[in-house]
Each structure stands twice: as structure tokens, then as C-alpha cells.
Design a protein around this motif. Structure first.
Motif, short mmCIF file in Angstrom:
data_model
loop_
_atom_site.label_atom_id
_atom_site.label_comp_id
_atom_site.label_asym_id
_atom_site.label_seq_id
_atom_site.Cartn_x
_atom_site.Cartn_y
_atom_site.Cartn_z
N GLU A 24 28.34 -27.71 84.78
CA GLU A 24 28.40 -26.59 85.70
C GLU A 24 27.55 -26.86 86.93
O GLU A 24 28.08 -27.13 87.98
CB GLU A 24 27.96 -25.31 84.98
N GLY A 25 26.27 -26.76 86.84
CA GLY A 25 25.43 -27.15 87.96
C GLY A 25 24.35 -26.20 88.39
O GLY A 25 23.17 -26.43 88.14
N GLU A 26 24.73 -25.12 89.04
CA GLU A 26 23.74 -24.25 89.67
C GLU A 26 22.72 -23.69 88.69
O GLU A 26 21.52 -23.69 88.95
CB GLU A 26 24.42 -23.09 90.41
N THR A 27 23.20 -23.23 87.54
CA THR A 27 22.31 -22.64 86.55
C THR A 27 21.27 -23.65 86.09
O THR A 27 20.08 -23.32 85.97
CB THR A 27 23.11 -22.12 85.33
N ALA A 28 21.69 -24.87 85.83
CA ALA A 28 20.76 -25.91 85.37
C ALA A 28 19.70 -26.20 86.42
O ALA A 28 18.52 -26.37 86.09
CB ALA A 28 21.54 -27.18 85.03
N VAL A 29 20.10 -26.25 87.68
CA VAL A 29 19.14 -26.54 88.75
C VAL A 29 18.15 -25.37 88.90
O VAL A 29 16.95 -25.59 89.07
CB VAL A 29 19.85 -26.84 90.08
N ILE A 30 18.63 -24.15 88.81
CA ILE A 30 17.75 -22.99 88.93
C ILE A 30 16.74 -22.97 87.78
O ILE A 30 15.53 -22.76 88.00
CB ILE A 30 18.56 -21.68 88.97
N LEU A 31 17.20 -23.20 86.57
CA LEU A 31 16.28 -23.23 85.43
C LEU A 31 15.29 -24.38 85.57
O LEU A 31 14.10 -24.23 85.24
CB LEU A 31 17.06 -23.33 84.12
N GLY A 32 15.76 -25.52 86.06
CA GLY A 32 14.85 -26.64 86.31
C GLY A 32 13.80 -26.29 87.35
O GLY A 32 12.63 -26.67 87.22
N ALA A 33 14.20 -25.54 88.38
CA ALA A 33 13.24 -25.14 89.42
C ALA A 33 12.17 -24.20 88.85
O ALA A 33 11.00 -24.29 89.23
CB ALA A 33 13.97 -24.47 90.58
N PHE A 34 12.56 -23.32 87.92
CA PHE A 34 11.57 -22.46 87.27
C PHE A 34 10.54 -23.32 86.52
O PHE A 34 9.35 -23.02 86.53
CB PHE A 34 12.24 -21.47 86.32
N ALA A 35 11.01 -24.38 85.87
CA ALA A 35 10.10 -25.28 85.16
C ALA A 35 9.23 -26.05 86.16
O ALA A 35 8.04 -26.29 85.89
CB ALA A 35 10.89 -26.25 84.29
#
Length: 195
Positions: A24-35
Motif C-alpha cells: 500500500e504505502g502511505e500508512t506504512a510511511v506514516i507509522l514509520g514517521a511516528f517511530a
């Protein structure tokens, strides 16, 4: 509570972002940014993982299209309409179509498949899609970083970050479930109409 997951996030976080971007993409990047905001991961690492996952995913779809081709598309009723749009775009402007693969929401997985089936040269696809994936990963990484920073600075409640992460995951899950449910219903209806 997020601190308890730190070893798991530090060990598998980049892999999770890459796999998430494969699908997918966006969700993974957003969660990664939170980390990353919590210093569990780094944004350059997240952007790199997003880029790699995206390139691998799009190229697998491309090669599946090259291998399975038009007959496969014609059997997938819910892909036919989308594939016609992509074919028209690719005939007129193949370079622009390849460069926009990551930004064609709703056509993202069908586009590489159709481009493979339409015999776009593999090297052309790889180079242009890699450029597109790099721009997308940098742009999404930057936007996700800003969202994560804003959420962290706005966090007045102790567990606000958990609620935001849970909300992002819930929305992503709902989208995926809806996507697969709609596909299943379309397939079932198509089979009924044939009988």
C-alpha cells in the motif's frame, strides 16, 4: 506503552515499512514517521525502505502483467475499466504514465500490470518507475514526518500517539477490507451472471 515495543520496532521497523509499501504505502510511511519522531527509527531509513518496497512491488506487478498479459485482464471484470484508462494514458504518454504510477490512486496496482501487458520496455519501466518511487518516498516521508511532529507536539494526553496510530491502522484495515470485499462481490456477481 510504545516504549515497550521499542526493541521490536527497532529490529523490524524498516522491514515493516518496506513490506507495507510493497502492498500500500502511505500508512506504512506514516507509522514509520511516528517511530522516527520517537527516535526508534530514522527518516532516511524509512524513506529508503519505502523506496525499496515500492520499486519491488511495482516491478512484480509489471512482470506479472508481462507474463499473464491481456487474457488475465479480460478475465478480471473489475480491472477491465481501470485497465482501459491506463492503456489510453500509456498509448498517448507512456513516460508520463510510468512516472505517475505511485500517484495514481485507485489505479496503482493495475497500472504496472497493464504497462507490463502492453509491452513497455522493462528497462524503461524500471528506470522511470524508480524515479517516480524516489520522488514519492521523499514526498511521503516529508509529509509523514510533519504529521508525526504535529501530532507529537499536540499530544496533551499521555496516550494520544497510541490513539493516532490506532486510527491510522483502523482506516488502513477498513480500506483493505473494503477493497477485497468489493472485489469478492464483483467476482461473485460476475460468476452469477455467467451462470
Amino acid at each position: 506503552m510504545l516504549d515497550e515495543l521499542r526493541p521490536l520496532i527497532e529490529t523490524y521497523g524498516y522491514l515493516a515499512v518496506g513490506v507495507g509499501c510493497f502492498f500500500e504505502g502511505e500508512t506504512a510511511v506514516i507509522l514509520g514517521a511516528f517511530a522516527a519522531v520517537r527516535d526508534y527509527l530514522t527518516m532516511p531509513g524509512i524513506v529508503a525502505a519505502a523506496f525499496v518496497g515500492t520499486v519491488i512491488g511495482d516491478n512484480i506487478w509489471f512482470w506479472l502483467g508481462r507474463r499473464l498479459g491481456r487474457p488475465f485482464l479480460m478475465r478480471r471484470r473489475h480491472w477491465r475499466r481501470k485497465s482501459r484508462r491506463v492503456e489510453l494514458m500509456a498509448r498517448r504518454h507512456s513516460t508520463v504514465t510510468i512516472l505517475s504510477v505511485r500517484f495514481l490512486y485507485g489505479l496503482r496496482s493495475v497500472t504496472p500490470f497493464v504497462l507490463g501487458a502492453s509491452r513497455v520496455h522493462p528497462l524503461k519501466f524500471l528506470l522511470l518507475e524508480s524515479l517516480s518511487a524516489a520522488v514519492w518516498a521523499l514526498l511521503m516521508g516529508w509529509l509523514a514526518w510533519l504529521v508525526a511532529l504535529a501530532a507529537r507536539s499536540a499530544a496533551t494526553a499521555e496516550n494520544l500517539e497510541w490513539y493516532l496510530v490506532a486510527a491510522v491502522l483502523a482506516v488502513a484495515a477498513a480500506i483493505w477490507i473494503g477493497y477485497f470485499l468489493i472485489g469478492w462481490l464483483r467476482t461473485r456477481n460476475a460468476q452469477r451472471s455467467i451462470e
